[in-house]
Design a protein around this motif. Structure first.
Motif, short mmCIF file in Angstrom:
data_model
loop_
_atom_site.label_atom_id
_atom_site.label_comp_id
_atom_site.label_asym_id
_atom_site.label_seq_id
_atom_site.Cartn_x
_atom_site.Cartn_y
_atom_site.Cartn_z
N LEU A 9 -28.05 27.59 -34.16
CA LEU A 9 -29.10 28.59 -33.94
C LEU A 9 -30.46 28.07 -34.39
CD1 LEU A 9 -29.97 31.53 -33.26
CD2 LEU A 9 -29.37 32.14 -35.61
N ARG A 10 -30.48 27.42 -35.55
CA ARG A 10 -31.75 26.89 -36.07
C ARG A 10 -32.36 25.87 -35.09
NH1 ARG A 10 -34.10 22.76 -38.54
NH2 ARG A 10 -32.24 21.46 -38.39
N PHE A 37 -26.12 17.51 -39.93
CA PHE A 37 -27.56 17.68 -40.02
C PHE A 37 -28.33 16.50 -39.43
CE2 PHE A 37 -26.60 20.39 -44.00
CZ PHE A 37 -26.46 21.53 -43.23
N LEU A 83 -24.84 40.43 -42.09
CA LEU A 83 -23.87 39.39 -42.42
C LEU A 83 -23.17 39.81 -43.70
CD1 LEU A 83 -26.15 36.25 -41.99
CD2 LEU A 83 -24.41 37.07 -40.40
N PHE A 103 -35.45 29.98 -41.82
CA PHE A 103 -35.64 28.67 -41.19
C PHE A 103 -37.11 28.27 -41.07
CE2 PHE A 103 -31.41 29.59 -38.89
CZ PHE A 103 -30.68 29.05 -39.94
N PHE A 123 -24.96 28.45 -37.49
CA PHE A 123 -26.34 28.72 -37.86
C PHE A 123 -27.22 27.48 -37.73
CE2 PHE A 123 -24.84 32.82 -39.00
CZ PHE A 123 -25.95 33.65 -38.81
N THR A 167 -23.68 31.24 -47.45
CA THR A 167 -23.42 29.95 -46.81
C THR A 167 -24.65 29.47 -46.05
OG1 THR A 167 -21.07 30.49 -46.60
CG2 THR A 167 -21.91 28.74 -45.18
N LEU A 186 -30.87 36.94 -37.09
CA LEU A 186 -29.65 37.39 -36.43
C LEU A 186 -29.94 37.39 -34.95
CD1 LEU A 186 -28.54 40.35 -38.74
CD2 LEU A 186 -27.78 37.98 -38.76
N ALA A 187 -29.16 36.59 -34.21
CA ALA A 187 -29.50 36.38 -32.80
C ALA A 187 -28.76 37.34 -31.87
CB ALA A 187 -29.17 34.93 -32.41
N GLY A 188 -27.61 37.85 -32.28
CA GLY A 188 -26.84 38.72 -31.40
C GLY A 188 -27.10 40.18 -31.70
N PHE A 216 -26.53 26.11 -47.48
CA PHE A 216 -26.49 24.88 -46.68
C PHE A 216 -27.86 24.56 -46.09
CE2 PHE A 216 -22.05 24.93 -47.49
CZ PHE A 216 -21.68 23.60 -47.44
N ARG A 272 -29.63 21.09 -46.68
CA ARG A 272 -30.22 20.33 -45.57
C ARG A 272 -31.65 19.91 -45.90
NH1 ARG A 272 -33.43 20.57 -41.31
NH2 ARG A 272 -34.16 22.66 -41.81
N ALA A 312 -25.18 41.77 -34.00
CA ALA A 312 -24.64 42.04 -35.33
C ALA A 312 -25.74 42.64 -36.19
CB ALA A 312 -24.10 40.77 -35.97
N ARG A 324 -33.73 27.61 -31.97
CA ARG A 324 -35.01 28.29 -32.20
C ARG A 324 -36.13 27.29 -32.41
NH1 ARG A 324 -33.96 33.83 -33.98
NH2 ARG A 324 -35.85 33.76 -35.20
N ALA A 362 -23.60 37.09 -34.80
CA ALA A 362 -24.86 37.01 -35.55
C ALA A 362 -25.63 35.73 -35.22
CB ALA A 362 -24.57 37.07 -37.05
N ALA A 363 -24.90 34.66 -34.95
CA ALA A 363 -25.54 33.37 -34.66
C ALA A 363 -25.88 33.23 -33.17
CB ALA A 363 -24.65 32.22 -35.12
N GLY A 364 -25.66 34.29 -32.39
CA GLY A 364 -26.10 34.28 -31.00
C GLY A 364 -25.14 33.60 -30.04
N THR A 367 -19.73 28.96 -40.12
CA THR A 367 -21.06 29.51 -40.41
C THR A 367 -22.10 28.40 -40.44
OG1 THR A 367 -20.06 31.30 -41.70
CG2 THR A 367 -22.39 30.85 -42.09
N VAL A 368 -21.77 27.29 -41.11
CA VAL A 368 -22.72 26.18 -41.21
C VAL A 368 -23.03 25.64 -39.81
CG1 VAL A 368 -23.11 23.87 -42.14
CG2 VAL A 368 -21.97 25.59 -43.56
#
Lengths: 300, 300
Positions: B293-294, B237, A279, A237, B290, A286, A272-274, A290, A294, A276, B297, B172-174, B286-287
């Motif tokens: 999450l983006r 987005f 992936l 990101f 994440f 994905t 990876l925020a958690g 994506f 974006r 886990a 952050r 994973a995405a928190g 997932t899209v």
């Protein structure tokens, strides 16, 4: 490969023609016959609409012909043989081999389990595109030079369900080309075709690529090879993504080999925020594809 | 449910104790016994590290005990019974029922096929958390009010492999919390546990939620219920995402029912750039997760 199709009706589920179609679940039979199989109205429609050049035969039940008249129109426009068969013959055409077959009959997933049981009344047969490293190189070469491009390279992705799902996701994220190296599962296996839900026919998908050659070709082009790694110093990101990019995706268990990773000019870490630890390959793909989409849209 | 574990050694793969563990592949047996099963070193390690309160027994081979000494330390710290068994007994503990079982034995996927064959030397038994709508409500209530939160709600996600993979991706995405409604697959089925690769124990995962009650509770809270729809006017987005958000994910084939979709204050469309007509539920999740999450952050 170019003999004329047999236009006589199929009358028995135990006929040689039916057995040959059923055998297309195996890679060696696909190569030997030069054919592959497509199941279900959505995938067959995609084949006839987007790749009529590949389509050879459509077999469907009376019911499916009534429910999906557009398939008959598309088949006629494509000059493809259509045969009406009964449900029993249709099921025999997609009979699965015993578990443990080379294509991983027991390993499919991706929510396609229903398709294992019923092809929803329609099966098509297509010409199998050749596995050809030169065709992969030409397809890369032929990408337009004056705009953003996204290439997806599958290297040692072994599960046919994953290969199909990755092609579907690449399509949805606007990828221009998918290349598969020789050690990936065959995108023309019935499981991969089902999981791609037609996307296999929406964009160029080429098999038989050699990873070293592809990397060398990319390094001489204006397309940046990119890979994900848990050890990369930059996060996806935060990093600038080049508008012309080729994402290389690796094996489900081991990821990419070190040589390939080292040869990619761009490696990024997916945050990876958690708790886990990783992936799976499709989730990682994905996120990258994506995020690429974006950025492309934000820049447009 | 709180009787003391039987500390005598397991000596036969056909013993009653072995059969009871094997039966935990079925939801009714899990409910009746109040237990669930965890397979493989990584998942068992996560159970013992993150949810030692749930762990009751660990069965492993001599080889696994040598390869993963940390499991013995963790089990001792958790006060959990450890038994050493031979490979034959270990395999009998995870013997799969015939295909067509309620948990969808033939429908698993997510690259977990290897785990169907071998539990890699270790199996743990845990206490099955109760299906409790009140617990789901309390967990929502207990989320911190003064910071960003991400909740994931699985409503009618039927495939256990999808449920496990979605929990892994949410982790994973928190995500802070995962709620499953009664009509979703059980996250404590062996297939879901395998697909979650330990994430089931990393964050609160509560079953038995009632979608109408959850939506009503969210509407009275400062957490915005959000869903994806191909017909939404705003694109993911482009739209502003509230920092406190609950993503509701629906059935694999049908998506979310209209009433649930109508009750979500935020619906967004995921841009599809190619010819793909849709995304599967895990890709869509997932899209969204994440991207959440983006933003989180980027805002920090």
């Amino acid at each position: 490969m170019n003999e004329r199709p047999d236009r006589s009706p199929i009358t028995s589920p135990r006929s040689e023609r039916v057995r040959k179609v059923a055998a297309l679940a195996g890679r060696s039979a696909r190569r030997k016959q030069g054919r592959f199989r497509v199941e279900g109205p959505q995938s067959v429609r995609s084949l006839l609409e987007h790749r009529p050049d590949l389509a050879r035969e459509v077999h469907l039940t009376e019911r499916a012909a009534t429910d999906h008249p557009e398939l008959l129109d598309l088949a006629r426009d494509a000059g493809v043989l259509v045969s009406t068969v009964d449900e029993q013959i249709l099921r025999a055409l997609v009979r699965e081999p015993a578990a443990g077959a080379p294509d991983g009959a027991a390993a499919d997933g991706s929510g396609a389990a229903g398709a294992l049981v019923t092809p929803q009344g329609v099966v098509a047969i297509g010409d199998l595109p050749a596995e050809d490293p030169a065709a992969a190189a030409s397809a890369l070469e032929a990408l337009p030079a004056d705009r953003a491009v996204t290439v997806v390279i599958l290297h040692e992705v072994r599960d046919p369900g994953n290969v199909g799902t990755l092609i579907r996701t690449a399509d949805a994220a606007g990828a221009d080309l998918v290349l598969l190296t020789r050690t990936s599962a065959d995108p023309y296996s019935p499981k991969a075709v089902r999981a791609s839900v037609g996307s296999l026919f929406h964009l160029p998908v080429l098999t038989g690529a050699v990873i070293e050659d592809v990397l060398e070709q990319l390094s001489g082009s204006a397309i940046t090879a990119a890979a994900t790694s848990g050890y990369a110093s930059s996060e996806l990101f935060d990093v600038e993504l080049p508008p012309r990019i080729a994402w290389i995706l690796g094996n489900e268990a081991r990821g990419l080999d070190e040589a390939t990773l080292a040869a990619a000019p761009l490696t990024v870490r997916i945050p990876l925020a958690g708790h886990a630890e990783s992936l799976n390959v499709h989730t990682a793909a994905t996120v990258c594809l994506f995020e690429t989409l974006r950025r492309r849209r934000a820049g447009a």
